[in-house]
Design an enzyme around this catalytic site. Structure first.
Site, short mmCIF file in Angstrom:
data_model
loop_
_atom_site.label_atom_id
_atom_site.label_comp_id
_atom_site.label_asym_id
_atom_site.label_seq_id
_atom_site.Cartn_x
_atom_site.Cartn_y
_atom_site.Cartn_z
N GLN A 194 -26.49 -47.93 19.07
CA GLN A 194 -26.74 -49.18 19.77
C GLN A 194 -27.20 -48.89 21.20
O GLN A 194 -26.62 -48.05 21.90
CB GLN A 194 -25.47 -50.02 19.80
CG GLN A 194 -24.96 -50.45 18.43
CD GLN A 194 -25.74 -51.64 17.91
OE1 GLN A 194 -25.46 -52.77 18.26
NE2 GLN A 194 -26.73 -51.38 17.07
N SER B 85 -24.96 -53.02 14.31
CA SER B 85 -24.70 -51.71 13.70
C SER B 85 -24.99 -51.67 12.21
O SER B 85 -25.08 -52.70 11.54
CB SER B 85 -23.25 -51.30 13.97
OG SER B 85 -23.09 -50.94 15.31
N ASN C 192 -23.78 -47.93 22.72
CA ASN C 192 -22.49 -48.10 22.05
C ASN C 192 -22.53 -47.53 20.64
O ASN C 192 -22.95 -46.38 20.48
CB ASN C 192 -21.91 -49.50 22.16
CG ASN C 192 -22.75 -50.64 21.65
OD1 ASN C 192 -23.76 -50.99 22.24
ND2 ASN C 192 -22.31 -51.27 20.56
N ASP C 193 -22.13 -48.24 19.61
CA ASP C 193 -21.81 -47.70 18.29
C ASP C 193 -22.82 -46.67 17.77
O ASP C 193 -24.03 -46.92 17.77
CB ASP C 193 -21.77 -48.81 17.25
CG ASP C 193 -20.92 -49.99 17.66
OD1 ASP C 193 -20.36 -49.99 18.76
OD2 ASP C 193 -20.82 -50.93 16.85
N PRO C 194 -22.34 -45.52 17.23
CA PRO C 194 -23.22 -44.64 16.47
C PRO C 194 -23.63 -45.31 15.17
O PRO C 194 -22.82 -45.96 14.52
CB PRO C 194 -22.35 -43.40 16.21
CG PRO C 194 -20.95 -43.91 16.25
CD PRO C 194 -20.95 -45.03 17.26
#
Length: 355
Positions: free
Chosen positions: A48, A92, A31-33
């Protein structure tokens, strides 16, 4: 339509859905950069990652490296929840390159939040001269920030830090309780002081905030909340080290006028300043899973973010120009009419097409 370079089509011949030119792990959930940066001749991107399944859970930071933002090298997992303060997993965060005043070296510092929402942590390279930055350590002084007592509705996702004209570092963290963004200040990147609310508008918990300057002199503030919302405005420093700075939108605020980077499943985006190309580059998370595959999610192809030359209260985004290097044969179809409910088959096939 253009056909992408043939070597990519053979890179993972048994998985026709694997994207090749979008950063993604070889398998499992993404998921999240997090923490994109350019350091010592290479681009680094973290994100993530669940090392155990293609579904969300057990958050770590995956690590990839590239010389050109097109071809990515898989590196060992950078961050794992191996300390008591990593309660629930590594959430993150961002990367900031900081000058070591003792050695004169530039050092990339990763700052991340944790699943339990209690703290922000620093991680540094075990060997800053390692061109791959494979090993990361968490110094004994951690955690550097603890959640303010008055914040109970969420606390996560620190931004890239920036240094003001007064030499003081600034940092934003997404905060619940209708605060939006909490601001912190520090003289040494170690001792951080919570100075109050930076900006908030609308509703919801602001995840993955981002804040960066444009070439126009204005700034972009972005928040992720059912989409990635942005606003362009004026930023003013407050010289008082105990008080927050200010951001005033020049036109529409965050959550207004459908001002999103993108639509669909695009979320949790992160920018970084690319000194090599003198530009701001944006990554985002596209969440999807294809049947009969063992991975879920990709990082979007990198794009630039710049001030709209016709309206400096708005921004424009475009794929990085390097995308042209991936294109070879051009196939054109002219004078084609497709009736409602009908289909048309292109004469060119392949599993890496740019439409």
């Amino acid at each position: 339509m253009r056909v992408l370079s043939g070597f990519a089509a053979a890179a993972c011949a048994t998985d026709y859905f694997y994207t090749h030119f979008h950063p993604q792990p070889l398998k499992n959930w993404l998921n999240d950069p997090n923490g994109p940066m350019y350091f010592n001749g290479f681009y680094h991107l973290f994100f993530q990652y669940n090392p155990n399944d293609y579904k969300w859970g057990d958050m770590h930071w995956y690590h990839m490296r590239s010389a050109d933002l097109l071809h990515w090298e898989h590196l060992p997992v950078a961050l794992a929840p191996d300390q008591p303060y990593d309660c629930g997993g590594i959430f993150s965060g961002s990367a900031t390159i900081v000058r070591n005043t003792t050695t004169g070296e530039d050092v990339p510092i990763l700052q991340y939040s944790v699943a339990c929402g209690k703290a922000v942590i620093n991680a540094v390279p075990a060997d800053v001269t390692d061109p791959k930055l494979v090993e990361w350590v968490k110094p004994g002084y951690n955690p550097i920030i603890n959640v303010p007592k008055e914040i109970t509705g969420g606390f996560r996702d620190p931004t890239t830090a920036w240094k003001g004209s007064d030499g003081v570092w600034r940092l934003l963290v997404g905060c619940g309780n209708n605060v939006g963004t909490c601001q912190y200040k520090s003289k040494d990147f170690l001792a951080w002081t919570y100075v109050g609310q930076f900006h908030y508008h609308g509703t919801g918990m602001w995840e993955c905030p981002d804040f960066y300057p444009l070439e126009s002199g204005k700034y972009v503030l972005k928040a992720s909340d059912s989409g990635d919302w942005w606003a362009v405005g004026e930023y003013k420093e407050n010289a008082d080290p105990s008080k927050p700075d200010s951001f005033v939108p020049s036109a529409a605020d965050v959550h207004d006028n459908d001002q999103k980077y993108d639509f669909g499943t695009f979320y949790a985006s992160k920018t970084f300043r690319d000194p090599k190309g003198n530009r701001h580059i944006l990554f985002g998370w596209a969440n999807y899973h294809c049947d009969d595959t063992n991975w879920a999610g990709i990082q979007t192809f990198p794009r630039t973010v710049a001030s709209d030359p016709e309206d400096d209260t708005r921004i424009v985004t475009n794929p990085i120009v390097e995308i042209e290097k991936l294109r070879n044969t051009t196939v054109q179809e002219a004078n084609v009419t497709v009736a409602p409910g009908a289909s048309y088959t292109l004469k060119q096939g392949g599993n890496q097409l740019d439409l």
